[in-house]
Enzyme design. Structure first.
Site, PDB file in Angstrom:
ATOM      1  N   LEU A   1       6.368  -1.202   3.171  1.00 55.17           N
ATOM      2  CA  LEU A   1       5.805  -0.020   3.807  1.00 55.17           C
ATOM      3  C   LEU A   1       5.689   1.160   2.855  1.00 55.17           C
ATOM      4  CD1 LEU A   1       7.654  -0.166   7.217  1.00 55.17           C
ATOM      5  CD2 LEU A   1       5.270  -0.718   6.761  1.00 55.17           C
ATOM      6  N   ARG A   2       6.274   1.005   1.664  1.00 54.92           N
ATOM      7  CA  ARG A   2       6.319   2.143   0.752  1.00 54.92           C
ATOM      8  C   ARG A   2       4.922   2.658   0.408  1.00 54.92           C
ATOM      9  NH1 ARG A   2      11.060   3.051  -2.249  1.00 54.92           N
ATOM     10  NH2 ARG A   2      11.537   0.853  -2.410  1.00 54.92           N
ATOM     11  N   GLY A   3       4.000   1.729   0.182  1.00 54.36           N
ATOM     12  CA  GLY A   3       2.636   2.112  -0.164  1.00 54.36           C
ATOM     13  C   GLY A   3       1.989   2.924   0.947  1.00 54.36           C
TER      14      GLY A   3
ATOM     15  N   THR B   1       3.467   6.364   1.270  1.00 51.31           N
ATOM     16  CA  THR B   1       3.023   7.249   0.186  1.00 51.31           C
ATOM     17  C   THR B   1       1.590   7.715   0.399  1.00 51.31           C
ATOM     18  OG1 THR B   1       4.444   6.006  -1.303  1.00 51.31           O
ATOM     19  CG2 THR B   1       2.884   7.505  -2.309  1.00 51.31           C
TER      20      THR B   1
END
Ligand SMILES: [Zn+2]
Length: 341
Positions: A278-280, A283
């Site tokens: 989920l980091r992408g 961000t």
């Protein structure tokens, strides 16, 4: 150190300038990775940005640049002073700390004097570079040459905002909120994908290849070095304009609307690119919101997503042996498929 080059006088490098401004608006986007040739002004840009930002209220003499107005985030010494009286206030520019290659872990995180602690019974702690970087920027030139465990450690601290040193049952902790800026030359070794993914944004910088742009770079650099004062004076207004944009965006951030359709587009984009985790997505969302703030918009739109997607996703793509196109091209293609050309 000399006077910093004005941020607005940097020729071109729009992606790099935008990524740095976004990180200044919302440090929770994570750090910025700047990939490119030597001599493209990466370190100049970071210094220029820090000099552009409003000065910080700090406790004078504190090794961690503590904020007197935030009693929750004070270091131990300031907390004790705060409990027994009021903290004094001074103005200081956001710091830019250089992390030299070959720096020892003690120099980076700080050194705990175990001998003194055991014999005299007092906590003897020598603050390191992470203390100095608090509320500012930590710049690592050639991050790809830094030892993996050190990069890991820096990214951990950058994400948590706190530096914890534990040795032989003793522990010291202090605030360490900073924006991590790493620069790397792709010809000198690659970063592990796990590390790449932990940088919020990634930008590519190139030496300009058209003659007029090169001339302008040289002209401005020459004129700055001959007479820094008057060069800075000439760029004061555009710099102030950028500062106002950043300050306004910071203030507006919490109230900028993120429609469900934006979240949907973000998810679809990440799915079509096959980015893990989920980091992408997180961000993209935060950076798009910061961009909306910089543009003075009240709502995140597809236009913001389009502009942000390459910066937030290009370094998160898995290698696809069937697709030799560069990662920037792949992101742009996915954006076009989703939103139309
Ligand atoms: Zn302090």
């Amino acid at each position: 150190m000399g006077l910093p080059f004005p941020f607005s006088a940097i020729v071109g490098q729009d992606d790099m300038k935008l990524a740095l401004m976004i990180a200044a608006v919302d440090p929770t986007v994570g750090g910025v990775l700047i990939i490119g040739d030597r001599g493209t002004g990466k370190s100049t840009a970071v210094r220029a940005l820090a000099a552009l930002l409003p000065k910080l209220n700090v406790v004078p003499g504190c090794a961690y640049n503590c904020d007197p107005a935030a009693p929750g985030g004070l270091c131990e010494a300031c907390r004790m002073r705060h409990e027994t009286g009021t903290l004094s206030v001074a103005l200081a520019p956001a710091s830019v700390v250089d992390l030299p290659l070959g720096a020892t872990e003690d120099r980076v995180v700080g050194a705990l004097d175990l001998e003194r602690a055991l014999s005299v019974g007092e906590k003897a702690f020598e603050p390191g570079l992470l203390a100095k970087a608090n509320r500012g920027f930590l710049y690592i030139d050639e991050v790809n040459l830094l030892e993996d465990h050190l990069v890991d450690l820096l990214l951990d601290v950058a994400a948590s905002g706190e530096n914890v040193i534990e040795r032989e049952g003793l522990s010291v902790r202090h605030p360490a909120r900073f924006v991590l800026i790493g620069s790397g030359n792709p010809e000198e070794g690659e970063l592990r994908p796990q590390l790449l993914d932990r940088f919020g944004l990634a930008v590519e910088v190139k030496t300009p290849s058209d003659v007029p742009a090169r001339i302008e770079v040289i002209r401005r650099r020459d004129s700055f070095e001959r007479d820094p004062q008057s060069f800075i004076e000439r760029w004061r207004e555009p710099d102030e304009h950028l500062r106002d944009q950043i300050v306004a965006a910071r203030a507006a951030l919490a109230s900028i609307e993120t429609p469900d359709t934006t979240l949907e587009s973000t998810a679809k984009l990440c799915i079509s690119l096959g980015t893990d985790g989920l980091r992408g997505e997180l961000t993209v969302l935060r950076a798009a919101r910061a961009l909306a703030g910089l543009r003075g918009d009240r709502k995140v739109t597809d236009a913001h997503l389009r502009q942000i997607a390459p910066l937030a996703l290009r370094h998160r793509l898995r290698r696809n042996p069937l697709d030799q196109a560069g990662s920037t091209v792949r992101v742009e293609r996915a954006v076009e498929e989703l939103f139309g050309a």
